[in-house]
Design an enzyme around this catalytic site. Structure first.
Site, mmCIF file in Angstrom:
data_model
loop_
_atom_site.group_PDB
_atom_site.id
_atom_site.type_symbol
_atom_site.label_atom_id
_atom_site.label_comp_id
_atom_site.label_asym_id
_atom_site.label_seq_id
_atom_site.Cartn_x
_atom_site.Cartn_y
_atom_site.Cartn_z
ATOM 1 N N GLY A 11 0.849 -1.199 0.000
ATOM 2 C CA GLY A 11 0.000 0.000 0.000
ATOM 3 C C GLY A 11 0.877 1.239 0.000
ATOM 4 N NE ARG A 74 -2.422 -3.880 -0.210
ATOM 5 C CZ ARG A 74 -1.819 -3.386 0.876
ATOM 6 N NH1 ARG A 74 -0.761 -3.988 1.386
ATOM 7 N NH2 ARG A 74 -2.279 -2.292 1.455
ATOM 8 C CB THR A 114 7.522 -4.625 1.460
ATOM 9 O OG1 THR A 114 6.302 -4.277 0.827
ATOM 10 C CG2 THR A 114 8.697 -4.147 0.620
ATOM 11 C CB THR A 134 3.291 1.127 6.851
ATOM 12 O OG1 THR A 134 1.915 0.972 7.219
ATOM 13 C CG2 THR A 134 4.109 0.870 8.089
ATOM 14 C CB ILE A 135 -0.607 5.086 6.942
ATOM 15 C CG1 ILE A 135 -1.512 3.888 6.639
ATOM 16 C CG2 ILE A 135 -0.319 5.882 5.684
ATOM 17 C CD1 ILE A 135 -2.945 4.268 6.336
ATOM 18 C CG ASP A 136 -1.185 0.133 8.820
ATOM 19 O OD1 ASP A 136 -2.117 0.950 8.875
ATOM 20 O OD2 ASP A 136 -1.161 -0.822 8.032
ATOM 21 C CG MET A 178 -7.194 2.752 6.442
ATOM 22 S SD MET A 178 -6.112 3.072 5.040
ATOM 23 C CE MET A 178 -7.146 2.478 3.713
ATOM 24 N NE ARG A 275 -26.993 10.136 10.442
ATOM 25 C CZ ARG A 275 -28.125 9.708 10.991
ATOM 26 N NH1 ARG A 275 -28.125 8.652 11.784
ATOM 27 N NH2 ARG A 275 -29.272 10.329 10.760
ATOM 28 N NE ARG A 284 -2.743 3.225 0.975
ATOM 29 C CZ ARG A 284 -3.181 2.012 0.612
ATOM 30 N NH1 ARG A 284 -3.405 1.091 1.531
ATOM 31 N NH2 ARG A 284 -3.389 1.711 -0.633
#
Ligand code: F6P
Length: 357
Positions: A11, A74, A114, A134-136, A178, A275, A284
């Site tokens: 990603g 990926r 990766t 990574t954003i994670d 995410m 909501r 991202r």
């Protein structure tokens, strides 16, 4: 003359170009005639021989540009040892292209999957240097990954926007952040956005605790509540199931994501209107924040220095603010998760944030 292959895999995130620029600019300072091969669409390009020769000008003007100028894809690690649909041995194909192009080193930017393949290539005797993207923020061996802070800013902004509308309508709002396996992004955006309840994959929730926290707020006269929920948030009940049982249960689940399930349960239990907002891939996208631009430039320069020293088989990471080389064998196959007993969780609980446990 040095020949270096660049590859971005998995990603994307906001700061891939800034990082490649950092590597390239540092390399050009030492080797003005270095040839950089931009391997297209991640490991796919290495397997099928797709690349383009880069020029110094390709790395100008991309510090603030999100995405990746060489594309990504990926390619699951678990399938790397399996032949493709035409019987091609992918690992042999990657080794063969590396040799055919006469590369001195591969610079690989990516996340967990990766890194497993990068380690495999290093074990297969290719020269590899990697950078933690990574954003994670879940790569083992580094305190911070590039992309994370930019995503925190976007997810926080989503919660900030929700705050004003939530206050006007007296509703419960869920913002789904995410992170399937880890909750760093949800935790940081949740704290930064002033969420009342934060649900993470690492801390299975009990819906009773969530409802109790909402009821408490109502009794205190609070007009609205905001939950920051990770994509991978999981109930205590589901966390107790085996992988197989969970898979079967999820097949029957009618909800598009966990937030919708939690939202429905909250509505039924509290009678409050709920909501749901899912910022999704926006997290991202866009340009890297200044913090990411700095760490990307620093990590890029450090990766180039490893190449100059011919020190291969490492990821460049951050430990206590300093850049350190971390052996790929130590990084591959591990996840850096949020520790439920860590001080950040204790501090957040001290602020009154409910984690549903
Ligand atoms: O690994 C980064 C990440 O953005 C996760 O947080 C998210 O769950 C996943 O990628 C989404 O992946 P895809 O690009 O396949 O939709």
């Amino acid at each position: 003359m040095k020949k270096i292959g660049f590859l971005t895999s998995g990603g994307d995130c906001q700061s891939l170009n800034a990082t490649m620029r950092g590597v390239a600019k540092t390399l050009y300072q030492t080797y003005p005639d270095v040839e950089i091969y931009g391997i297209l669409e991640g490991y796919k390009g290495l397997i099928y021989g797709n690349y383009r020769k880069m020029k110094p000008s390709d790395f100008s003007g991309i510090l603030t540009e999100g995405g990746t100028i060489i594309g990504t894809s990926r390619q699951p690690f678990k399938k790397m040892r399996e032949p493709d649909e035409n019987g091609l041995d992918k690992v042999e194909a990657m080794k063969s292209n590396y040799k055919k192009w006469g590369l001195d080193c591969l610079v690989i930017l990516g996340g967990n999957g990766t890194h497993k393949t990068a380690n495999l290539l290093s074990e297969e005797s290719l020269n590899v240097v990697t950078l933690p993207k990574t954003i994670d923020n879940d790569i083992w061996g580094t305190d911070i990954t590039f992309g994370f802070q930019s995503a925190v800013n976007i997810a926080t902004n989503a919660i900030d926007c929700i705050h004003t509308t939530a206050a006007s309508h007296s509703r419960v709002f869920i913002v789904e952040v995410m992170g399937h396996k880890v909750g760093w992004l949800t935790l940081h955006a949740g704290i930064a956005g002033g969420a009342d309840i934060i649900l993470l994959p690492e801390i299975p929730y009990d819906i009773d605790s969530v409802v109790a926290a909402l009821d408490k707020r109502t009794k205190e006269g609070k007009q609205f509540s905001i939950l920051a929920v990770a994509e991978g948030a999981i109930s205590k009940e589901d966390a107790a199931l085996s992988k197989k049982e969970l898979k079967a249960k999820r097949k029957e689940n009618p909800y598009p994501s966990i937030s919708y399930q939690i939202g429905k349960e909250i509505e039924e239990r509290t009678g409050q209107e709920v909501r749901i907002t899912v910022p999704g891939h926006m997290q991202r996208g866009g340009e890297p924040c200044p913090y990411d631009r700095v760490i990307s430039s620093r990590l890029g320069a450090a990766a180039a220095r490893l190449i100059i020293k011919e020190k291969y088989g490492y990821m460049v990471g951050f430990k206590n603010g300093e850049i350190v080389p971390v052996p790929l064998g130590e990084v591959a196959g591990k996840l850096k998760m949020v520790d439920p007993d860590s001080s950040i969780i204790k501090e957040a609980k001290g602020l009154g944030i409910c984690f549903g446990d």
